[in-house]
Scaffold this motif. Structure first.
Motif, short mmCIF file in Angstrom:
data_model
loop_
_atom_site.label_atom_id
_atom_site.label_comp_id
_atom_site.label_asym_id
_atom_site.label_seq_id
_atom_site.Cartn_x
_atom_site.Cartn_y
_atom_site.Cartn_z
N LYS A 6 0.69 -1.31 0.03
CA LYS A 6 -0.08 -0.19 0.13
C LYS A 6 0.92 1.31 -0.12
N GLU A 7 2.19 1.24 -0.59
CA GLU A 7 3.04 2.35 -0.51
C GLU A 7 2.82 3.32 -1.81
N THR A 8 3.03 4.25 -1.77
CA THR A 8 3.11 5.40 -2.74
C THR A 8 4.39 6.18 -2.83
N LYS A 9 5.12 6.08 -3.73
CA LYS A 9 6.19 7.11 -3.96
C LYS A 9 6.22 8.08 -5.02
N SER A 10 6.78 9.31 -4.87
CA SER A 10 6.93 10.39 -5.83
C SER A 10 8.22 10.50 -6.44
N PHE A 11 8.61 10.52 -7.66
CA PHE A 11 9.79 10.92 -8.34
C PHE A 11 9.76 12.05 -9.23
N HIS A 12 10.83 12.50 -9.93
CA HIS A 12 10.78 13.78 -10.72
C HIS A 12 11.61 13.52 -11.87
#
Length: 797
Positions: free
Chosen positions: A722-728
Motif C-alpha cells: 500500500k506504499e506510494t512514492k513520488s519521483f521527478h
C-alpha cells in the motif's frame, strides 16, 4: 398632382403618354385601344390599372394612387367589373401595391379574390386576353385570329411578378394581350339525338349563336372533321332561327370514330364571325352488342353467383347462355328462355355440383332496334385462354378452406393482453377471405371449462345454423382478414381477473362469400401454446453474491480485487410464492465504469442467463474499473424481480500517474515532471520505473533511494504494501519538433515475466521563441550556444 416616384427618372414633359398597342382592324367602327398616361385618363377613356412606374413596377386596380395609369377606349362601352361578360387582365394579391399573376392560368393561393383582380368588360361582347411570348418586342399579332389584340402590359413570370409597360425599353418578354369584338360568334354546339352519348345514323346538329350588338344572326356554316378524310366535310345549313343541320353518319358506317370535330360559324351584318366554335363527339355505327360486366373473366365464384352484363341503347333483347366448361363437348350451350329483356342479371345456382374447383362459362347476345342480331358470339369454354369479349368463364370454388393452426404467444402473462395467432389454407381454391375466432375461459385451479364465446371484432356472424349446404339469404362475412392480433381480457371479456386460462378456436371463410357451405370446421388452439393463463402473483424472490478465488464474498459496497482475479457470481431464485407459472429464467447483469469517474465503459452486459432457478457466472477484468452488478429472475408470465445493485473495484497491483499529460516548451528551456508510483497490494512489490519514447532528452533527478541506471532513465526500487512514492523527471530541450515521452512501471519479482505493469504517456512539443524570426544573427548564435551548454551540462551526465 400625384407623386410619380423617383425624381431622377422624371421626364421634362408635364404629361407622359406611352402608346402600347393599338388594334388595327378592317372594321373602322371597332377602335379598341389602350395608352399608358401619367396621372389620369382622358374623359372618354376608362382607367384599367395603375402602375408605380413604367418598369419593375407594382400594380393596382383602377386609378387609385400610382402615377401611371393604363387607359383604354372602345367604340363600345368598357368596364372594369369582374362580373358578366368580362375577362381578367391580371390577378392581383391586393387592390393596390401588389404583384401580378398571368390571367390565363388558374389563380394561385393569395390571388383568388376577384375584388382585387384587374378585369376588362365590354358592351360589344366577351373580351378575350392571352399571353404572348415576345422577346423580340414585336407585338400581340397572330394569336387570336381576326382582329389583332392590344398589348396591356408585360410580366416576367406567371405569378408574383412585377409589371412593365409595353413600350418601355426594359419591358418584359411576356405580353398580356386583350381584345373586344363586335363580330357574331357561336356559343354552343350540341347533337340533339345522341345514343348512349354517341352519334348514330342521321345526327341532328344544333348551334347557338349571338351577335354582341344585337344584330340578327342570318346564316350559319358547319364543317366536320374525322379520321380518314382528306379534308373537312361541309354541311348545308337551314334557314334561321333554328340553325340545325342533319349529318348522315352512315358514310363511315361500321367504324367507331372518336373525337369527331364539329365546327360552326355565324353570320350577321354582312360579316362572318372572327372565330369558329369547335366541339368534339363520338360516332358509333358498330353493330349492337351486349357484354359481360361481372364477375370478371377468370374470377373465383362460389356455387351461387350472379352474372351481370351491359348492352347499348339499341338493344331490345339479350340472350343469356351458359355451359359447364368441363362438359361442354357433350351438352353444348344452354340458352335462357325466354330472352332476358333488359334484366341485365342472371343468378347461377350450382349447388347440386360436388366439391372441388372447376371452370364454368357463360355468354350473352343482343338484338338491335332493327331486329338484327349481332351474330353468334364465339367462345371456347375449355379454358380462359381463348375467350372473346362476349364470353366469360368463372372459376367455381366448391370446397371449404381449412385452419392449420391456432395458438397464443405466451403460456402465462402478467397483464390483460397477449397475442393470438392463427393460419389456414384454401388449397388451390379462391383463398381465405377471413377467419372467425372464439374463446373459452377455463378455471385452472377448479379444473372447469367455460363455453365458447365469439371474439367481438374478429367475427360478426357466429350462428352455426346459417352454415348449411346450399344457398343462404345473405352473404356470410367476417370483419377481419388478420392472421393474428392482440387479445385484451378487459376489453373483450369486460373484466380483469387473475388465474383465468383462455383457450381459442378458429375457422375460415374463403372469398366466394355467397356460398355458405364453404366454411371450415373449428380448430382448437394448440401451438405455440394451447392456452394462456393470467398470472398476477408476486415475482420470485432472488438474491445475488460475488466471491473471489478463495470463495470469500467480496464485501459490498465497493469491495476490491486485483485485475486478472476471477470473480464468481451466483443468482438464487425462490419460486415458492408462485401460484401458477414458476421460474423460467434467471441471470446476471453487470456494468463497467472507469474507476473514479462517471464514465460508463460498457454495459449493461448479461454475463449469463439460465432457464432455472439458479445461475452462475465467472468474469475477470484487466484494467482499473468500478463494477456494478445485479441479478434477476423471471417467471413464465413475465413477472421479473431484480436484486439491489452491488459494486466492487478492480485495480492493478501497481500504478503510475502524473499531473502532467503534455509539455509545450520553447527551445532553450526545461521542465520538471512529477511522477507517482503506487503499490495497491497487501505485500511488497519490486518494480522498475523507466523513461522511454522518441524524445531522448529526459532523465530522473533527485533520487535518494533505489538503484538508478547509468543514463538516469531507469530506476529499480521496492514498494512496500500500500506504499506510494513520488519521483521527478527532468525534461530539457535540444531540437524543435513534436515528441512522445513514456514512463513505464514493471514488476521485477523473480520468476515472473512482466507480472504487473502500468504506463503513462506525455506529449512534448518544442518550438522556437516567438521573436526568433526577428533576432539578429548574434542573438541566434547566443540561443544556439545556450542549447549546446544545456545539452553538455545535463544530457551527458
Amino acid at each position: 398632382m400625384k407623386n410619380i416616384g423617383n425624381p431622377k427618372t422624371m421626364l421634362s414633359l408635364s404629361v407622359i403618354s406611352i402608346t402600347l398597342c393599338v388594334l388595327m382592324s378592317a372594321n373602322a367602327a371597332h377602335a379598341f385601344q389602350c395608352t399608358v398616361r401619367s396621372d389620369q385618363c382622358n374623359p372618354e377613356e376608362t382607367a384599367i390599372m395603375g402602375m408605380s412606374y413604367t418598369t419593375n413596377a407594382h400594380a393596382e386596380k383602377g386609378d387609385q394612387n400610382y402615377p401611371y395609369v393604363l387607359c383604354c377606349s372602345d367604340s363600345a362601352s368598357l368596364g372594369t367589373d369582374c362580373s358578366g361578360l368580362y375577362f381578367p387582365v391580371f390577378y392581383l394579391a391586393g387592390s393596390t401595391n401588389s404583384h401580378a399573376a398571368d390571367p390565363t392560368f388558374p389563380p394561385e393561393p393569395g390571388y383568388e379574390d376577384t375584388d382585387n383582380w384587374v378585369c376588362l368588360s365590354s358592351s360589344s361582347g366577351l373580351p378575350y386576353c392571352t399571353t404572348v411570348d415576345d422577346p423580340l418586342k414585336e407585338g400581340c399579332e397572330m394569336r387570336t385570329g381576326g382582329l389583332e389584340p392590344v398589348c396591356m402590359a408585360t410580366i416576367f413570370r406567371e405569378t408574383n411578378s412585377h409589371v412593365a409597360t409595353c413600350d418601355d425599353p426594359l419591358a418584359y418578354d411576356t405580353r398580356i394581350c386583350c381584345r373586344t369584338s363586335l363580330e357574331p360568334r357561336v356559343i354552343d354546339i350540341e347533337v340533339l339525338n345522341l345514343y348512349n352519348g354517341k352519334m348514330r345514323g342521321n345526327a341532328r346538329i344544333n348551334a347557338t349563336a349571338i351577335d354582341p350588338d344585337g344584330d340578327q344572326i342570318t346564316d350559319m356554316r358547319y364543317t366536320v372533321e374525322y379520321t380518314g378524310t382528306g379534308s373537312p366535310a361541309s354541311l348545308d345549313y337551314t334557314n334561321p332561327p333554328q340553325f340545325e343541320v342533319v349529318w348522315d353518319t352512315r358514310g363511315i358506317s361500321g367504324v367507331m370514330q372518336d373525337d369527331v370535330k364539329i365546327r360552326a360559324n355565324a353570320y350577321s351584318r354582312g360579316t362572318w364571325g372572327d372565330e369558329w366554335r369547335e366541339e368534339f363527339f363520338d360516332v358509333d355505327n358498330t353493330p349492337p352488342d351486349a357484354w359481360i360486366t361481372g364477375p370478371p373473366d377468370d374470377e373465383w365464384v362460389g356455387r351461387i353467383f350472379t352474372v351481370t352484363w351491359e348492352n347499348n341503347t339499341y338493344t331490345n333483347g339479350v340472350y343469356f347462355q351458359y355451359a359447364d366448361a368441363l362438359g361442354f363437348g357433350a351438352t353444348g350451350w344452354e340458352p335462357s328462355s325466354p330472352p332476358l329483356d333488359y334484366d341485365n342479371a342472371y343468378e347461377m345456382d350450382l349447388s347440386t355440383l360436388g366439391a372441388g374447383e372447376f371452370d364454368y362459362c357463360y355468354r350473352v347476345d343482343a338484338n338491335d332496334v332493327a331486329g338484327e342480331i349481332d351474330g353468334t358470339p364465339s367462345c371456347d369454354p375449355s379454358g380462359p385462354g381463348d375467350i372473346t369479349s362476349e364470353c366469360n368463364c368463372s372459376k367455381v370454388d366448391a370446397s371449404p378452406p381449412s385452419v392449420s393452426s391456432v395458438g397464443t404467444s405466451r403460456e402465462y402473462v402478467t397483464s390483460d393482453t397477449f397475442d393470438v395467432t392463427w393460419s389456414g389454407s384454401d388449397g388451390s381454391g379462391s383463398g381465405i377471405k377471413c377467419f372467425q375466432v372464439q374463446y373459452r375461459i377455463d378455471d385452472t385451479k377448479a379444473g372447469t371449462q367455460g363455453s365458447w364465446t365469439p371474439w367481438s371484432g374478429i367475427n360478426d356472424i357466429n350462428d352455426a345454423s346459417i352454415y348449411q349446404s346450399g344457398s343462404c339469404s345473405a352473404a356470410v362475412s367476417c370483419s377481419s382478414d388478420l392472421d393474428g392480433t392482440e387479445f385484451d381480457q378487459e376489453e373483450v371479456v369486460g373484466s380483469s381477473e387473475d388465474g383465468r386460462t383462455f383457450v381459442f378456436r378458429a375457422r375460415a371463410l374463403d372469398r366466394v362469400e355467397r356460398d355458405c357451405s364453404n366454411v371450415a370446421s373449428w380448430v382448437e388452439s394448440a401451438a405455440p401454446y394451447g392456452s394462456t393463463t393470467i398470472d398476477w402473483t408476486e415475482p420470485p424472490d432472488v438474491t445475488i453474491e460475488a466471491r473471489d478465488v478463495e470463495g470469500s464474498v467480496i464485501v459490498s459496497p465497493e469491495g476490491s480485487i486485483l485485475t486478472g482475479t476471477p470473480v464468481d457470481f451466483r443468482v438464487t431464485s425462490d419460486p415458492s410464492n408462485q401460484d401458477y407459472s414458476g421460474v423460467v429464467e434467471s441471470g446476471i447483469v453487470y456494468n463497467v465504469w472507469r474507476l473514479g469517474t462517471d464514465y460508463l465503459v460498457s454495459g449493461p452486459i448479461t454475463l449469463n442467463s439460465c432457464p432455472t432457478n439458479n445461475c452462475d457466472g465467472t468474469k475477470t477484468w484487466e484494467d482499473d474499473y468500478n463494477i456494478t452488478y445485479y441479478g434477476y429472475s423471471t417467471d413464465r408470465a413475465g413477472n421479473t424481480n431484480v436484486t439491489e445493485t452491488k459494486s466492487f473495484i478492480v485495480t492493478r497491483p501497481v500504478g503510475i500517474s502524473s499531473t502532467v499529460s503534455s509539455l509545450y516548451m520553447v527551445l532553450g528551456t526545461y521542465e520538471i515532471v512529477p511522477v507517482t508510483v503506487s503499490n495497491r497490494q497487501e505485500e511488497p512489490e519490486p518494480v522498475s520505473v523507466k523513461i522511454t519514447g522518441d524524445y531522448p532528452y529526459s532523465r530522473f533527478v533527485d533520487i535518494s533511494e533505489g538503484v538508478l541506471s547509468s543514463d538516469n532513465k531507469t530506476l529499480d526500487i521496492t514498494l512496500q504494501a500500500k506504499e506510494t512514492k513520488s519521483f521527478h523527471a527532468f525534461v530539457y530541450t535540444a531540437d524543435v519538433g513534436d515528441y512522445t515521452m513514456n514512463i513505464v512501471v514493471n514488476s521485477t519479482r523473480e520468476g515472473y515475466e512482466t507480472r504487473i505493469s502500468d504506463a503513462m504517456s506525455i506529449d512534448v512539443r518544442i518550438v522556437f521563441p516567438e521573436e526568433f524570426d526577428g533576432l539578429s544573427w548574434v542573438s541566434v548564435l547566443v540561443v544556439m550556444i545556450s542549447a549546446v551548454i544545456l545539452y553538455t551540462r545535463f544530457g551527458r551526465e
